[in-house]
Motif scaffolding. Structure first.
Motif, mmCIF file in Angstrom:
data_model
loop_
_atom_site.group_PDB
_atom_site.id
_atom_site.type_symbol
_atom_site.label_atom_id
_atom_site.label_comp_id
_atom_site.label_asym_id
_atom_site.label_seq_id
_atom_site.Cartn_x
_atom_site.Cartn_y
_atom_site.Cartn_z
ATOM 1 N N GLY A 30 14.514 -33.674 5.607
ATOM 2 C CA GLY A 30 14.811 -32.874 6.792
ATOM 3 C C GLY A 30 14.815 -31.374 6.574
ATOM 4 N N GLU A 31 14.649 -30.926 5.322
ATOM 5 C CA GLU A 31 14.576 -29.496 5.047
ATOM 6 C C GLU A 31 13.168 -28.983 5.351
ATOM 7 O OE1 GLU A 31 15.534 -28.728 0.991
ATOM 8 O OE2 GLU A 31 17.461 -29.765 1.069
ATOM 9 N N LYS A 32 13.039 -27.667 5.501
ATOM 10 C CA LYS A 32 11.717 -27.072 5.609
ATOM 11 C C LYS A 32 11.190 -26.838 4.202
ATOM 12 C CE LYS A 32 11.872 -24.805 10.113
ATOM 13 N NZ LYS A 32 11.735 -23.515 10.850
ATOM 14 N N TYR A 33 9.958 -27.261 3.960
ATOM 15 C CA TYR A 33 9.381 -27.074 2.634
ATOM 16 C C TYR A 33 9.141 -25.593 2.358
ATOM 17 C CZ TYR A 33 5.974 -26.923 -1.135
ATOM 18 O OH TYR A 33 5.317 -26.627 -2.302
ATOM 19 N N ASP A 34 9.664 -25.136 1.243
ATOM 20 C CA ASP A 34 9.481 -23.749 0.809
ATOM 21 C C ASP A 34 8.721 -23.777 -0.509
ATOM 22 O OD1 ASP A 34 9.581 -21.124 0.050
ATOM 23 O OD2 ASP A 34 11.767 -21.013 -0.119
ATOM 24 N N MET A 35 7.459 -23.384 -0.473
ATOM 25 C CA MET A 35 6.653 -23.449 -1.690
ATOM 26 C C MET A 35 7.124 -22.450 -2.742
ATOM 27 S SD MET A 35 3.040 -21.746 -0.554
ATOM 28 C CE MET A 35 2.894 -20.014 -0.078
ATOM 29 N N HIS A 36 7.999 -21.511 -2.320
ATOM 30 C CA HIS A 36 8.540 -20.523 -3.246
ATOM 31 C C HIS A 36 9.882 -20.966 -3.845
ATOM 32 C CE1 HIS A 36 5.357 -17.994 -1.803
ATOM 33 N NE2 HIS A 36 5.839 -18.005 -0.571
ATOM 34 N N GLY A 37 10.329 -22.157 -3.475
ATOM 35 C CA GLY A 37 11.564 -22.695 -4.031
ATOM 36 C C GLY A 37 11.264 -23.620 -5.194
ATOM 37 N N GLY A 85 6.674 -24.584 5.195
ATOM 38 C CA GLY A 85 7.338 -24.496 6.493
ATOM 39 C C GLY A 85 7.465 -25.807 7.230
ATOM 40 N N LYS A 86 6.773 -26.844 6.760
ATOM 41 C CA LYS A 86 6.875 -28.155 7.408
ATOM 42 C C LYS A 86 8.089 -28.909 6.872
ATOM 43 C CE LYS A 86 1.943 -28.641 8.354
ATOM 44 N NZ LYS A 86 0.724 -29.500 8.216
ATOM 45 N N LEU A 87 8.546 -29.886 7.630
ATOM 46 C CA LEU A 87 9.738 -30.629 7.231
ATOM 47 C C LEU A 87 9.448 -31.544 6.049
ATOM 48 C CD1 LEU A 87 11.386 -31.687 10.617
ATOM 49 C CD2 LEU A 87 12.017 -29.790 9.112
ATOM 50 N N THR A 88 10.360 -31.547 5.099
ATOM 51 C CA THR A 88 10.283 -32.484 3.985
ATOM 52 C C THR A 88 10.933 -33.794 4.411
ATOM 53 O OG1 THR A 88 12.393 -31.758 3.065
ATOM 54 C CG2 THR A 88 10.405 -30.614 2.304
ATOM 55 N N ALA A 89 10.874 -34.786 3.554
ATOM 56 C CA ALA A 89 11.407 -36.104 3.901
ATOM 57 C C ALA A 89 12.918 -36.111 4.111
ATOM 58 C CB ALA A 89 11.032 -37.115 2.816
ATOM 59 N N VAL A 148 10.734 -26.545 -16.333
ATOM 60 C CA VAL A 148 11.312 -25.990 -15.115
ATOM 61 C C VAL A 148 12.283 -27.014 -14.540
ATOM 62 C CG1 VAL A 148 9.494 -26.919 -13.593
ATOM 63 C CG2 VAL A 148 10.795 -24.901 -12.879
ATOM 64 N N GLN A 149 13.328 -26.522 -13.908
ATOM 65 C CA GLN A 149 14.307 -27.409 -13.278
ATOM 66 C C GLN A 149 14.058 -27.447 -11.777
ATOM 67 O OE1 GLN A 149 18.398 -27.473 -14.886
ATOM 68 N NE2 GLN A 149 19.099 -27.048 -12.814
ATOM 69 N N VAL A 150 13.996 -28.645 -11.215
ATOM 70 C CA VAL A 150 13.703 -28.797 -9.785
ATOM 71 C C VAL A 150 14.688 -29.750 -9.124
ATOM 72 C CG1 VAL A 150 11.243 -28.343 -10.078
ATOM 73 C CG2 VAL A 150 12.081 -30.698 -10.180
ATOM 74 N N ARG A 151 14.757 -29.648 -7.798
ATOM 75 C CA ARG A 151 15.589 -30.546 -6.999
ATOM 76 C C ARG A 151 14.682 -31.400 -6.124
ATOM 77 N NH1 ARG A 151 17.551 -30.052 -1.787
ATOM 78 N NH2 ARG A 151 16.770 -27.900 -1.731
ATOM 79 N N ILE A 152 14.937 -32.702 -6.084
ATOM 80 C CA ILE A 152 14.128 -33.605 -5.255
ATOM 81 C C ILE A 152 14.551 -33.494 -3.792
ATOM 82 C CG2 ILE A 152 13.465 -36.000 -4.811
ATOM 83 C CD1 ILE A 152 12.411 -34.854 -7.459
ATOM 84 N N ASN A 153 13.597 -33.130 -2.925
ATOM 85 C CA ASN A 153 13.897 -33.046 -1.497
ATOM 86 C C ASN A 153 12.781 -33.618 -0.629
ATOM 87 O OD1 ASN A 153 11.936 -31.051 -1.687
ATOM 88 N ND2 ASN A 153 13.016 -29.609 -0.347
ATOM 89 N N ASP A 154 11.815 -34.296 -1.279
ATOM 90 C CA ASP A 154 10.680 -34.807 -0.513
ATOM 91 C C ASP A 154 10.177 -36.097 -1.145
ATOM 92 O OD1 ASP A 154 8.861 -34.829 1.536
ATOM 93 O OD2 ASP A 154 7.712 -33.082 0.849
ATOM 94 N N ARG A 155 9.319 -36.824 -0.425
ATOM 95 C CA ARG A 155 8.726 -38.057 -0.924
ATOM 96 C C ARG A 155 7.253 -37.833 -1.258
ATOM 97 N NH1 ARG A 155 12.687 -39.888 -3.045
ATOM 98 N NH2 ARG A 155 14.337 -40.819 -1.793
#
Length: 222
Positions: free
Chosen positions: A62-69, A56-60, A94-101
């Motif tokens: 600007g998105e909200k971190y979703d641990m279920h994503g 629920g906290k902001l990622t780098a 697993v395939q992932v998208r980078i949205n945080d630092r």
């Protein structure tokens, strides 16, 4: 849990979150960047994961971190880069998208979301030996650079017209122009310096400001 490092390898990349950046030495002499193609192995090393504490906290970006994503944190890869993360200990991917630092701890190259970690059976162990393969996005650039050490520059201006960007850059010794392909169209940005020390980048930004050239420090890769 989320871990915290400072690490080192080399690769080529010169990117923004929305497109590829290339350096332009002259309007009539545009540098061609070497690219890393899809399917290329980017890195091999240790992966960790982070969960409830950051949910629920902001990622780098600007998105909200979703641990279920199915997302992940990397120190330098452009936001929205798509990677296949293969667990070398059990062969699962697993395939992932980078949205945080991150990660910011020793011996880690990527921080996976809880769901991504579960997909490759690393929740219990907490870490795993992994291989990162480029699936989507472009890694390109005319200069060598370290994937694990963030690189900074001072952005001084951004123009839609190439000639205006070069006119501005010529006022500042050491400035360069980069062509940036954004979703909304091409822009030409004026940058100064390349730094692995963020404090040094800020020092130079302040010196430029005193000379009348306003700007701000940004991480090159996004």
């Amino acid at each position: 849990m989320r871990y915290f490092p400072l690490l080192i390898i080399s690769a080529a990349l010169f990117i923004t979150s929305c497109g590829t950046t290339s350096r332009l030495d002259k309007p009539e002499n545009k540098a061609k960047a070497k690219s890393v193609s899809k399917g290329s192995i980017i890195e091999e090393g240790r992966a960790s994961w982070y969960g409830p504490k950051f949910h629920g906290k902001l990622t780098a970006n600007g998105e909200k971190y979703d641990m279920h994503g199915l997302t992940a944190a990397h120190r330098t890869l452009p936001f929205n880069t798509i990677l296949k993360v293969k667990n070398l200990d059990n062969g699962k991917s697993v395939q992932v998208r980078i949205n945080d630092r991150g990660p910011y701890a020793k011996d880690r190259i990527i921080d996976l979301s809880k769901k991504a970690a579960k997909k490759i059976d690393m929740l219990g162990p907490g870490t795993a030996n992994v291989k990162l393969v480029l699936v989507g996005g472009s890694l390109a650039g005319p200069r060598p650079q370290n994937l694990k050490v963030p690189t900074y520059t001072v952005q001084l201006a951004s123009y839609k017209e190439e000639n205006k960007a070069f006119s501005h850059s010529q006022k500042i010794k050491g400035a360069r122009v980069e062509e940036v392909n954004l979703q909304k169209g091409m822009v030409y940005r004026v940058y100064y310096g390349v730094y692995t020390d963020k404090d040094e980048a800020h020092q130079n930004q302040r010196k430029l400001s005193k000379k009348g050239f306003n700007g701000y420090v940004k991480q090159i890769e996004n």
